[in-house]
Design an enzyme around this catalytic site. Structure first.
Site, PDB file in Angstrom:
ATOM      1  N   GLU A  27      -6.195  42.770 -56.133  1.00 40.53           N
ATOM      2  CA  GLU A  27      -7.064  43.841 -55.837  1.00 40.53           C
ATOM      3  C   GLU A  27      -7.386  43.751 -54.373  1.00 40.53           C
ATOM      4  O   GLU A  27      -7.469  42.757 -53.791  1.00 40.53           O
ATOM      5  CB  GLU A  27      -8.313  43.785 -56.661  1.00 40.53           C
ATOM      6  N   ASN A  72     -12.466  47.729 -59.241  1.00 40.86           N
ATOM      7  CA  ASN A  72     -13.532  48.647 -58.884  1.00 40.86           C
ATOM      8  C   ASN A  72     -12.756  49.404 -57.594  1.00 40.86           C
ATOM      9  O   ASN A  72     -13.259  50.288 -57.332  1.00 40.86           O
ATOM     10  CB  ASN A  72     -14.867  48.090 -58.441  1.00 40.86           C
ATOM     11  N   ASN A 172     -10.541  52.223 -64.386  1.00 43.42           N
ATOM     12  CA  ASN A 172     -11.026  50.992 -64.365  1.00 43.42           C
ATOM     13  C   ASN A 172     -12.725  50.977 -64.558  1.00 43.42           C
ATOM     14  O   ASN A 172     -13.278  51.742 -64.034  1.00 43.42           O
ATOM     15  CB  ASN A 172     -10.777  50.067 -62.978  1.00 43.42           C
ATOM     16  N   GLU A 173     -12.929  50.262 -65.630  1.00 41.30           N
ATOM     17  CA  GLU A 173     -14.405  50.133 -65.947  1.00 41.30           C
ATOM     18  C   GLU A 173     -15.417  51.192 -65.661  1.00 41.30           C
ATOM     19  O   GLU A 173     -16.372  51.097 -65.208  1.00 41.30           O
ATOM     20  CB  GLU A 173     -14.992  48.927 -65.102  1.00 41.30           C
ATOM     21  N   TYR A 244     -15.793  37.683 -68.352  1.00 38.50           N
ATOM     22  CA  TYR A 244     -16.023  36.754 -67.251  1.00 38.50           C
ATOM     23  C   TYR A 244     -17.095  35.651 -67.963  1.00 38.50           C
ATOM     24  O   TYR A 244     -17.984  36.096 -68.725  1.00 38.50           O
ATOM     25  CB  TYR A 244     -16.489  37.276 -65.692  1.00 38.50           C
ATOM     26  N   GLU A 292      -8.922  41.511 -67.515  1.00 39.26           N
ATOM     27  CA  GLU A 292      -9.511  40.848 -66.460  1.00 39.26           C
ATOM     28  C   GLU A 292     -10.335  40.014 -67.256  1.00 39.26           C
ATOM     29  O   GLU A 292     -11.103  40.187 -68.231  1.00 39.26           O
ATOM     30  CB  GLU A 292     -10.661  41.848 -65.788  1.00 39.26           C
ATOM     31  N   GLN A 352      -8.911  36.822 -60.037  1.00 37.69           N
ATOM     32  CA  GLN A 352      -7.645  37.531 -59.521  1.00 37.69           C
ATOM     33  C   GLN A 352      -6.569  36.423 -58.981  1.00 37.69           C
ATOM     34  O   GLN A 352      -6.678  35.239 -59.482  1.00 37.69           O
ATOM     35  CB  GLN A 352      -8.171  38.040 -58.223  1.00 37.69           C
TER      36      GLN A 352
END
Length: 509
Positions: A27, A72, A172-173, A244, A292, A352
């Site tokens: 990212e 993001n 994304n999200e 996460y 992710e 990442q």
């Protein structure tokens, strides 16, 4: 010391090992790109400005696929800013991470890097501030062969042949209020379905990923998936999952059992997707792109976040977590969970790749080194081949504050019918007791022996690797492992991750 055991049989399979399970994520955030993969003037930089030391570590890590350019970041990204002469590219604000994006690295540069790294690219589209037309435009630039305006623009930028990107993320999200362009499930589901159908009109064989919940702790978890899929189910191939993990308030017991939550996450998304498919009377089955996942000390990041800052830096140091032995064991256990669900999780991206919550760290103008979490990923990627086997360990449980009673040992195995190799991946979660593991392998009908065996453990669970001491924590040959009379026997230290590859009894194996 506690005893654990299970049996392996080549007939009891889950699914083939998907190479895309060993994906990563780049990212435009912090130093992942700038001074991470890209640093002109670095002693190892090539003619394109890519760090050769990082490329070598990426290849060693065994990454198969990389999701790009966010995250993001992508929800405010204008892809066309990153093509053409670098001197003409605009500098833009990145609202996601409150920094400036120079656009020195864009599509063409990243695709060039991906070719050198030998990885497939999963391209994420901006459905936060943009929509169907922009998605079609970037697809045209990437994949259309010739004669159209954007294909010719790509050719004018020095790339004659289309890139042939197969996988696209539809945003994304977008369930998250923090996301630029945050949408309701109804709004997003409609936009995702429209975008997916338009992309399929351009290239029917594309593989498309619709956004699931950004975590299982979201108040809309599974309700979001259900509503989005009611609209988009037949237009997409995957639904995403993000997770996460970190130790909370010193609760190491629950942290070591993080894979319990990942298992539950996968099961919940699968059940929801299958329920929607059944209601729609669809014969199609969606898979999960767990694009992710990692250990992330999110609370530390939130505590340090300065939302009132007026500064807009370029490539600041953001969430450069320094990973410990315990973190590496948890990463190993999350890989076990992903492999265990290979029948439905066929894509996964550790987030990442470099510097930003990453297995690889760098210093500008200086060294690149392997974090502790590098080792279980690299070894699992290298050794997991063939079919994933069902594993049902018999072992004691221990109590956790978050998940209740959990097994002290977790494991998965793979079998490569072409070579005869059998590999066992196992975690001992117990904080004070070693495990004596016995695995019956007589079902393979051949005599097996230990070809290689690795264990990552340390008396100091908080030990880390640094630029000055890059090999403080590594996976070492397992001290006590053997196969006798068709039984694999191993002693596994407390809080450890191990991998044991068995081969046929042939000196060449």
């Amino acid at each position: 010391m506690f005893a654990a055991s299970f049996s392996l049989d080549p007939s009891f399979t889950v699914a083939p090992v998907s190479r895309r399970t060993f994906g990563s994520f780049v990212e435009h955030m912090g130093r992942c790109v700038y001074t991470g993969i890209y640093e002109p003037g670095h002693p190892t930089a090539d003619a394109d400005g890519f760090r050769g030391d990082v490329l070598a570590l990426v290849r060693e890590l065994g990454v198969s696929l990389v999701r790009y350019p966010g995250g993001n970041f992508v929800s405010g990204y204008r892809w066309e800013d990153g093509i053409g002469p670098v001197a003409d590219r605009p500098v833009r604000r990145d609202l996601a991470w409150r920094s400036l994006e120079t656009n020195e690295v864009g599509i063409d540069e990243f695709m060039r890097w991906a070719g050198k790294a030998g990885v497939e690219v999963m391209y994420a589209l901006n459905l936060g501030t943009r929509g169907v037309q922009e998605a079609l435009d970037v697809h045209e630039y990437l994949n259309h062969p010739d004669r159209t305006r954007l294909a010719e623009r790509r050719r004018a930028n020095g790339v004659e042949k289309p890139y042939g990107v197969r996988m696209f993320c539809l945003g994304n999200e977008l369930d998250g209020p923090w996301q630029t362009g945050h949408k309701t499930a109804q709004e997003y589901g409609r936009l995702a379905a429209q975008t997916a159908r338009a992309l399929r009109s351009a290239e029917p064989e594309l593989e498309l990923v619709v956004c699931g919940s950004s975590s299982s702790s979201m108040p809309t978890f599974v309700a979001w998936e259900a509503e989005v899929l009611e609209t988009a189910y037949d237009a997409v191939d995957y639904i995403s999952a993000h997770a996460y993990y970190e130790p909370v308030d010193g609760d190491m017991a629950s942290f070591l059992a993080s894979a319990v939550d990942m298992d539950h996450f996968v099961g919940s998304v699968v059940a929801t997707a299958d329920s929607v498919g059944a209601r729609l009377k669809s014969t199609k089955r969606l898979n999960i792109s767990f694009d992710e996942w990692n250990v992330w000390y999110l609370r530390d990041f939130q505590d340090r976040l300065d939302t009132g800052s007026t500064e807009w830096p370029v490539a600041p140091r953001v969430i450069e977590d320094c990973y410990s032995v315990a973190d590496a064991v948890v990463v190993g256990s999350l890989l076990i969970s992903l492999l265990r669900h290979s029948d439905r999780v066929t894509v996964a991206c550790q987030a990442q790749l470099v510097n930003v919550i990453a297995p690889i760290r760098t210093e500008p103008g200086g060294a690149a080194w392997r974090q502790t979490i590098f080792h279980p990923f690299a070894i699992t990627s290298r050794l997991a081949r063939g079919e994933v086997l069902r594993v049902e360990p018999r072992c004691p449980t221990y109590e956790t504050a978050r998940y209740g009673a959990v097994p002290a040992l977790d494991a998965v195995a793979t079998h490569d019918a072409d070579t005869g190799d059998v590999t066992v991946f196992v975690v001992n979660r117990h904080q004070s007791q070693a495990a004596t593991l016995t695995v019956a392998v007589t079902g393979f009908g051949v005599e097996l022996r230990v070809a290689e065996s690795w264990t990552l453990a340390d008396d100091d669970l908080l030990a880390v690797n640094t630029a000055d001491c890059p090999d403080r924590v590594v996976a070492r040959p397992t001290a006590d492992v053997e196969v006798t009379d068709g039984v694999l026997r191993a002693t596994l230290p407390p809080v450890s991750w191990s991998a044991v590859r068995l081969c046929v009894s042939d000196p060449e194996c």
